[in-house]
Scaffold this active site. Structure first.
Site, short mmCIF file in Angstrom:
data_model
loop_
_atom_site.label_atom_id
_atom_site.label_comp_id
_atom_site.label_asym_id
_atom_site.label_seq_id
_atom_site.Cartn_x
_atom_site.Cartn_y
_atom_site.Cartn_z
N TYR A 173 3.36 6.39 -4.49
CA TYR A 173 4.72 6.86 -4.25
C TYR A 173 4.93 8.30 -4.73
O TYR A 173 6.06 8.77 -4.85
CB TYR A 173 5.72 5.91 -4.92
N PHE A 182 5.61 -4.36 -12.20
CA PHE A 182 6.74 -3.80 -11.45
C PHE A 182 7.03 -4.61 -10.19
O PHE A 182 8.10 -4.48 -9.59
CB PHE A 182 6.49 -2.33 -11.10
N ASP A 183 6.08 -5.46 -9.76
CA ASP A 183 6.34 -6.29 -8.57
C ASP A 183 5.28 -7.40 -8.48
O ASP A 183 4.16 -7.25 -8.99
CB ASP A 183 6.31 -5.45 -7.29
N ILE A 199 1.69 1.50 1.75
CA ILE A 199 1.31 2.75 1.11
C ILE A 199 -0.18 2.98 1.38
O ILE A 199 -0.95 2.04 1.54
CB ILE A 199 1.61 2.73 -0.40
N PHE A 240 -3.11 -2.92 -8.80
CA PHE A 240 -2.83 -4.13 -8.02
C PHE A 240 -3.96 -5.14 -8.21
O PHE A 240 -5.15 -4.77 -8.18
CB PHE A 240 -2.71 -3.81 -6.53
N TYR A 283 -0.24 -10.72 -4.45
CA TYR A 283 -0.60 -9.62 -5.35
C TYR A 283 0.32 -9.60 -6.57
O TYR A 283 1.45 -10.10 -6.54
CB TYR A 283 -0.53 -8.26 -4.63
#
Length: 557
Positions: free
Chosen positions: A101, A55-56, A75, A118, A45
């Site tokens: 979050y 962010f990731d 999550i 995502f 992902y």
């Protein structure tokens, strides 16, 4: 970091009650399975904010994400967004804050009340209750035997991950993978997946991680918790306890004799591997393979496999490698540990001790006179190999064949077969090569060939002893020279000699050596007596053969 980002519980103000937005922007044409709650999954992902800032990313870490879907370890938005995905499916997920979050976020990484984006690709799905998935892609029509535990197998394979990523292939190495089944030398799934296969069968075997390399994976090519897909072609297999397997394709009736140790066999063959690959053929050389059996001149499996064959039999001989060329193989045509299949057609066989085999087909009644050594005979014949191949026939000529028996004018086996025959008798003669044309053969006759003659005796003339051209039926005249000198001039020219001999034959007082040309026989007699070659015989020159023998002079009458 992964657990921190994707595993933290949502806290704070849930915000607006919005659900995950799912965009299935790529769906594979074939979807064999969808991710369900409780399934183990592997995926890649990229995670970004609405403005596109990343962010990731699992790609950046160089490792896929593995976990269980739908049990609260991710999550909530990811848990929901991943369910129902197929392997290789790609989705865009928009996760609202209360399913991500929340109002707290992740310090220094994800601000409060952030909507997360995502881009996900599903790579693997499995469940702890999964079993091996075996699909037969093709299977030979004939399958006399299937793989069992402790068998030694040779197979080709392509190995991929569930998403199709290749990790290994025997084809790229140019050789089969060879190993024992059920002995712990393979991963458990492969040990199980090869059972029951036929030589030449193709299978797809999907192996869940717990039957493959599990949590550790393997090197850099197989990630942890990876399902493996093998496309397998079983080339051949055997068991170390195997003997030679025989299949009798065609056995002539009747079979009067079967080959035993010490026999010399001539046969044609095609030699193939179990997958049908031809490695050798006597037909391509247009000549039989000739050898003794049971004496170690050929591989042990063929030594055993040719025992008991009939002439004309077609037999399949399956030879395990330990009775063939073993682990090393032979040349570039026979791999190590290969099972060999020989389709054999036996042309003939014999033993060096074999006599002429004589079968009387017809014998006239009241036959009191039979052929003997030195008799002159006329006969018809057909000559063939034992497989029916016609070689020669006297019927192709105007007259029957003629020969004086015992004069080495025909092969020894035929000479023996013509003895003790009556005029009009018909026989079939089977002549082994040591009484025929031997190892070298003759024009039109293969080396070491057993010959079949059909013979019929047309006529016979009583012969004379060896060394004689003429013999008296009684005592010769006491005054032989005077009687032979018909004009009483004291010398005997050729014409006078010939007239006298013909008269003796006509009156039954003597006989010439049988021949198709009696004039030549008489001329030879005259030449033997005309010792000074002046064209006439004098009293001093004329001698009987019996007198010459006593004087140890080897001329003839």
């Amino acid at each position: 970091l992964l657990l921190g980002i994707l595993g933290a519980p949502a806290l704070g103000d849930p915000g607006p009650l919005e659900d995950v937005v799912i965009d299935r922007y790529y769906i594979p044409k074939i979807c064999l399975r969808e991710a369900q709650m409780g399934d183990f999954i592997r995926y890649h992902y990229n995670g970004t904010f609405k403005d596109g800032k990343k962010f990731d990313s699992s790609y950046d870490r160089g490792a896929t994400v593995a976990g269980v879907v739908g049990v609260g370890r991710l999550i909530t938005g990811m848990d929901r967004g991943l369910q129902g995905m197929c392997v290789n499916e790609r989705r865009h997920l928009i996760v609202p804050p209360h399913l991500g979050y929340g109002s707290i976020g992740v310090a220094g990484l994800i601000p409060p009340d952030a909507t997360l984006y995502f881009d996900v690709v599903m790579l693997d799905i499995w469940n702890k209750n999964d079993k091996l998935q075996i699909t037969t892609l093709s299977k030979p029509e004939r399958c006399n035997r299937t793989v069992e535990n402790s068998d030694f197998v040779r197979y080709h394979y392509n190995g991929t991950l569930l998403d199709g990523t290749p990790f290994d292939s025997s084809y790229s190495k140019g050789s089969t993978y060879d190993t024992y089944v059920g002995s712990g030398w393979l991963i458990k799934g492969m040990d199980q997946g090869l059972l029951g296969m036929c030589a030449g069968e193709k299978r797809s075997i999907i192996i869940p991680p717990f039957l493959a390399y599990g949590e550790k994976g393997y090197g850099t090519v197989i990630p942890p918790q990876a399902s493996l897909v093998f496309s397998v072609l079983l080339v051949d297999f055997h068991n170390p306890k195997d003997g030679v397997f025989l299949e009798h394709l065609e056995v002539p009736e009747p079979c009067k004799r079967r080959a035993v140790t010490g026999d010399f066999v001539r046969y044609h063959y095609n030699g193939t591997l179990m997958d049908g690959t031809l490695f050798d053929s006597s037909y391509s050389r247009n000549e039989t393979y000739n050898t003794y059996i049971g004496k170690g001149y050929i591989i042990p499996g063929m030594d055993q496999g040719l025992q008991g064959v009939c002439m004309g039999e077609q037999r399949r001989v399956v030879v395990p490698p330990h009775l063939a060329y073993g682990e090393n193989g032979a040349g570039d045509k026979i791999p190590g540990s290969a099972v060999l299949i020989f389709d054999v057609h036996v042309i003939d066989f014999h033993n060096p001790e074999d006599p002429v085999e004589i079968e009387t087909v017809f014998r006239p009644e009241g036959c009191n006179v039979t052929t003997r050594h030195r008799d002159f005979v006329r006969y018809h014949y057909n000559c063939s190999l034992l497989d029916g191949t016609q070689l020669f026939s006297s019927h192709d000529y105007e007259k029957p064949q003629e020969v004086t028996l015992g004069t080495n004018k025909v092969i020894e086996g035929l000479n023996r077969g013509l003895l003790d025959m009556c005029v009009g008798e018909r026989r079939v003669l089977i002549i082994p090569p040591h009484l025929g044309h031997g190892e070298s053969g003759a024009r039109g006759v293969p080396g070491s060939a057993v010959l079949r003659f059909e013979v019929e005796l047309i006529s016979m003339e009583e012969g004379v002893p060896e060394g004689y051209l003429f013999i008296w039926h009684g005592e010769p005249p006491a005054n032989l020279y005077e009687q032979m000198d018909l004009n009483k001039d004291g010398e005997i020219p050729a014409e006078e000699f010939s007239t006298f001999i013909k008269t003796q034959v006509a009156e039954g007082k003597g006989r010439l050596m049988p021949s198709s040309d009696p004039e030549k026989v008489i001329a030879d007699m005259f030449q033997n007596q005309d010792r000074n070659k002046d064209g006439k015989i004098t009293p001093e020159e004329l001698k009987l053969k019996s007198d010459e023998d006593q004087e140890k002079i080897h001329e003839e009458l």
